[in-house]
Scaffold this active site. Structure first.
Site, short mmCIF file in Angstrom:
data_model
loop_
_atom_site.label_atom_id
_atom_site.label_comp_id
_atom_site.label_asym_id
_atom_site.label_seq_id
_atom_site.Cartn_x
_atom_site.Cartn_y
_atom_site.Cartn_z
N CYS A 243 39.74 3.35 18.04
CA CYS A 243 40.17 3.78 16.71
C CYS A 243 39.42 2.99 15.63
O CYS A 243 38.21 3.16 15.50
CB CYS A 243 41.69 3.66 16.61
SG CYS A 243 42.40 4.68 15.31
N GLU B 120 45.37 2.04 25.19
CA GLU B 120 46.34 0.94 25.31
C GLU B 120 47.77 1.40 25.00
O GLU B 120 48.73 0.69 25.28
CB GLU B 120 45.92 -0.23 24.39
CG GLU B 120 46.28 -0.09 22.92
CD GLU B 120 45.35 0.85 22.14
OE1 GLU B 120 44.48 1.49 22.77
OE2 GLU B 120 45.52 0.94 20.91
N HIS C 142 43.87 6.22 21.90
CA HIS C 142 44.37 4.88 22.21
C HIS C 142 44.79 4.73 23.67
O HIS C 142 45.97 4.94 23.99
CB HIS C 142 45.60 4.59 21.34
CG HIS C 142 45.30 4.37 19.89
ND1 HIS C 142 45.04 3.12 19.37
CD2 HIS C 142 45.20 5.23 18.86
CE1 HIS C 142 44.81 3.22 18.07
NE2 HIS C 142 44.89 4.50 17.73
#
Lengths: 227, 84
Positions: free
Chosen positions: A86, A196, A194
């Protein structure tokens, strides 16, 4: 394997990244400030999402001048893994480790949703545990994720297999549906989605964990090869 | 002292989402004769350079190194002498 998460003023996914490594991948991880000047002792560098320096001027434009950046460029040139997610992707394009730029979403809306992606290239150190063509669901959350590069650059990305992830339903206007690319050497990955935030089923998907497991697998493979 | 006035705009070849959104809003306000609008950034900087040439060189360098992302943006500037 020891990971560094580089935190900038305005990073807001830094602890998501930290806990993805610590709790989900269960490897060693340290949060370091962008004021540091060295990445010595680390095996991989992770640049998290957020709004570094308030995204003033342009996303990632001010982060380019943080103290850690020369060390990060040196780290990348030494062929060590660098992942930018990002705002991290935006920073990697601003500092020139990745080509192109991220501009406003075509719709001008901030988009936050789980996004279906295709793994286009599974022969990278970040994707070796995915199948080629595998469809995965990873969240996106961005206002400026519309990847742009010129036609010559796009042809180069394609011919070098640098396009790693594409969107199945292009949400932001990115050219060639690009969601993530590597550098030519393949050791620097930038992506808007994302991973994560997709490391536990309770988060809606654990298909992002595979990316971190791939990094670990490559690292261990590399160690075995050297020893 | 020199005053530099700098305009940063999207390259004409690239879709400008901000400009498009503003154009659509203007059309909703019934400004139907607006066919195109480009959004950009404007900066003014004062410089203590010794000459106009030096002020221009500095301004160009500022644009290239920070103010514009040359992948997608282009810049124009003027430099004029002003009273100290």
């Amino acid at each position: 394997m020891k990971f560094a998460v580089i935190s900038f003023p305005g990073s807001n996914c830094d602890y998501d990244m930290y806990y993805a490594i610590k709790d989900a991948l269960q490897e060693e991880v340290e949060m370091i400030s962008c004021d540091e000047t060295s990445l010595d002792g680390f095996d991989a560098a992770l640049i998290p999402g957020g709004f570094s320096y308030g995204d003033y001027l342009r996303s990632g434009a001010i982060a380019k001048f943080a103290n850690i950046i020369p060390a990060l460029i040196e780290f990348a040139n030494a062929n060590k893994p660098v992942l930018g997610v990002c705002n991290g992707f935006q920073i990697l394009t601003e500092i020139g480790l990745l080509p192109g730029a991220l501009q406003h979403n075509k719709s001008m809306s901030f988009i936050s949703q789980i996004e279906p992606l295709t793994v286009v290239n599974n022969e990278t150190l970040f994707t070796n545990l995915y199948k080629k063509g595998q469809h995965i669901n990873i969240p996106i959350a961005h206002g400026e994720g519309n990847y742009y590069c010129d036609d010559a650059q796009l042809a180069e990305l394609k011919s070098n297999n640098q396009i790693v992830f594409t969107y199945d339903n292009n949400p932001n206007g990115s050219c060639a549906d690009i969601a993530g690319i590597t550098n030519q050497a393949g050791n620097v990955l930038g992506m808007m989605p994302h991973p994560e935030r997709a490391v536990e089923t309770i988060l809606g998907s654990e298909e992002g964990l595979t990316l971190f497991q791939s990094i670990l697998k490559s690292f261990k493979g590399e160690l075995n090869r050297v020893n | 002292m020199y005053l530099a006035k700098i305009h940063i705009t999207h390259k004409a070849s690239i879709l400008d989402p901000q400009g498009e959104a503003i154009k659509n809003a203007l059309h909703r306000l019934d400004y139907q004769d607006v066919s195109n609008i480009t959004a950009g950034k404007y900066f003014e900087t004062t410089l203590t350079s010794d000459s106009k040439e030096q002020a221009e060189a500095t301004t160009r360098s500022i644009c290239e190194s920070l103010l514009a992302n040359q992948n997608m943006e282009t810049f124009l500037f003027t430099v004029e002498k002003v009273e100290d």
